[in-house]
Design a protein around this motif. Structure first.
Motif, short mmCIF file in Angstrom:
data_model
loop_
_atom_site.label_atom_id
_atom_site.label_comp_id
_atom_site.label_asym_id
_atom_site.label_seq_id
_atom_site.Cartn_x
_atom_site.Cartn_y
_atom_site.Cartn_z
N THR A 50 0.91 -1.24 0.03
CA THR A 50 -0.16 0.00 -0.02
C THR A 50 0.94 1.21 0.08
O THR A 50 1.62 1.27 0.69
CB THR A 50 -0.76 0.05 1.08
N PRO A 51 0.69 2.26 -0.87
CA PRO A 51 1.47 3.60 -1.00
C PRO A 51 1.07 4.35 0.26
O PRO A 51 -0.23 4.55 0.26
CB PRO A 51 1.19 4.03 -2.47
N PHE A 52 1.77 5.03 0.77
CA PHE A 52 1.62 6.17 1.85
C PHE A 52 2.32 7.16 1.25
O PHE A 52 3.54 7.38 1.12
CB PHE A 52 1.94 5.71 2.98
N PHE A 53 1.60 8.42 1.22
CA PHE A 53 2.33 9.64 0.65
C PHE A 53 2.90 10.53 1.82
O PHE A 53 1.98 11.17 2.65
CB PHE A 53 1.21 10.49 -0.24
N VAL A 54 4.02 10.58 1.76
CA VAL A 54 4.49 11.49 3.06
C VAL A 54 4.65 12.91 2.50
O VAL A 54 5.63 13.05 1.70
CB VAL A 54 5.95 10.65 3.60
N HIS A 55 4.40 13.92 3.52
CA HIS A 55 4.30 15.31 2.96
C HIS A 55 4.21 16.15 4.13
O HIS A 55 4.04 15.50 5.33
CB HIS A 55 3.45 15.72 1.96
N TYR A 56 4.73 17.21 4.37
CA TYR A 56 4.41 18.03 5.21
C TYR A 56 2.80 18.57 5.44
O TYR A 56 2.20 18.63 4.35
CB TYR A 56 5.23 19.50 5.15
N ARG A 57 2.46 18.73 6.71
CA ARG A 57 1.08 19.09 6.86
C ARG A 57 0.89 20.40 6.27
O ARG A 57 -0.30 20.75 5.60
CB ARG A 57 0.71 19.11 8.09
N ASP A 58 1.72 21.38 6.09
CA ASP A 58 1.47 22.94 5.73
C ASP A 58 1.51 22.76 4.28
O ASP A 58 1.51 24.05 3.63
CB ASP A 58 2.27 23.91 6.48
N LYS A 59 2.17 21.54 3.78
CA LYS A 59 2.10 21.44 2.16
C LYS A 59 3.27 22.18 1.58
O LYS A 59 3.55 22.46 0.60
CB LYS A 59 0.92 21.73 1.21
N ARG A 60 4.40 22.92 2.64
CA ARG A 60 5.43 23.24 1.96
C ARG A 60 6.12 22.51 1.38
O ARG A 60 6.13 21.23 1.69
CB ARG A 60 6.49 24.04 3.15
N PRO A 61 7.23 22.82 0.20
CA PRO A 61 8.02 21.83 -0.19
C PRO A 61 8.93 20.93 0.46
O PRO A 61 9.57 21.65 1.45
CB PRO A 61 8.62 22.61 -1.60
N MET A 62 9.20 19.74 -0.20
CA MET A 62 10.39 19.02 0.49
C MET A 62 11.57 19.22 -0.10
O MET A 62 11.43 19.39 -1.50
CB MET A 62 9.87 17.64 0.91
N ARG A 63 12.85 19.03 0.39
CA ARG A 63 13.93 19.20 -0.11
C ARG A 63 14.83 17.89 -0.21
O ARG A 63 15.10 17.35 0.99
CB ARG A 63 14.84 20.21 0.45
N PHE A 64 15.40 17.39 -1.29
CA PHE A 64 16.17 16.28 -1.18
C PHE A 64 17.57 16.30 -1.94
O PHE A 64 17.67 17.37 -3.03
CB PHE A 64 15.35 15.18 -1.84
N ALA A 65 18.42 15.75 -1.55
CA ALA A 65 19.66 16.01 -2.18
C ALA A 65 19.70 14.98 -3.51
O ALA A 65 19.01 14.05 -3.61
CB ALA A 65 20.85 15.23 -1.12
N GLY A 66 20.26 15.63 -4.65
CA GLY A 66 20.17 14.86 -5.88
C GLY A 66 21.71 14.97 -6.63
O GLY A 66 22.22 15.51 -6.21
N LEU A 67 21.67 13.94 -7.54
CA LEU A 67 22.87 13.75 -8.44
C LEU A 67 22.26 13.81 -9.75
O LEU A 67 21.08 13.52 -9.94
CB LEU A 67 23.47 12.44 -7.98
N TRP A 68 23.33 14.75 -10.63
CA TRP A 68 22.58 14.92 -11.72
C TRP A 68 23.86 14.56 -12.99
O TRP A 68 24.89 14.27 -12.43
CB TRP A 68 22.11 16.41 -12.34
#
Length: 79
Positions: A50-68
């Motif tokens: 079952t998928p669970f969507f993880v997010h901030y309650r106030d809907k502000r954007p989350m930040r993740f480290a990435g590689l490009w």
């Protein structure tokens, strides 16, 4: 076929040959997202998840480290 790598945990990224060149070249970025999905196995049927969507309650954007990297070819007819 070819395996598509899309995720690596920080503690293992330097040990993975696919990520090492990007980390060494400092090809790093910040990825903004509304959230992400975590999958939980069904206790009655471990093959079902079952998928669970993880997010901030106030809907502000989350930040993740990435590689490009720059993609210069095409695969499976997609450009």
């Amino acid at each position: 076929g070819e395996t598509l790598l899309i995720n690596a945990r920080a503690e293992g990224a330097f040990r993975m040959p696919a990520w090492r060149p990007l980390l060494s070249a400092k090809q790093r970025c910040v990825v903004l997202a509304d959230g992400f999905y975590e999958w939980q196995a069904n206790p009655d049927d471990p093959k079902k998840k079952t998928p669970f969507f993880v997010h901030y309650r106030d809907k502000r954007p989350m930040r993740f480290a990435g590689l490009w990297e720059v993609w210069t070819g095409h695969r499976d007819g997609i450009e």
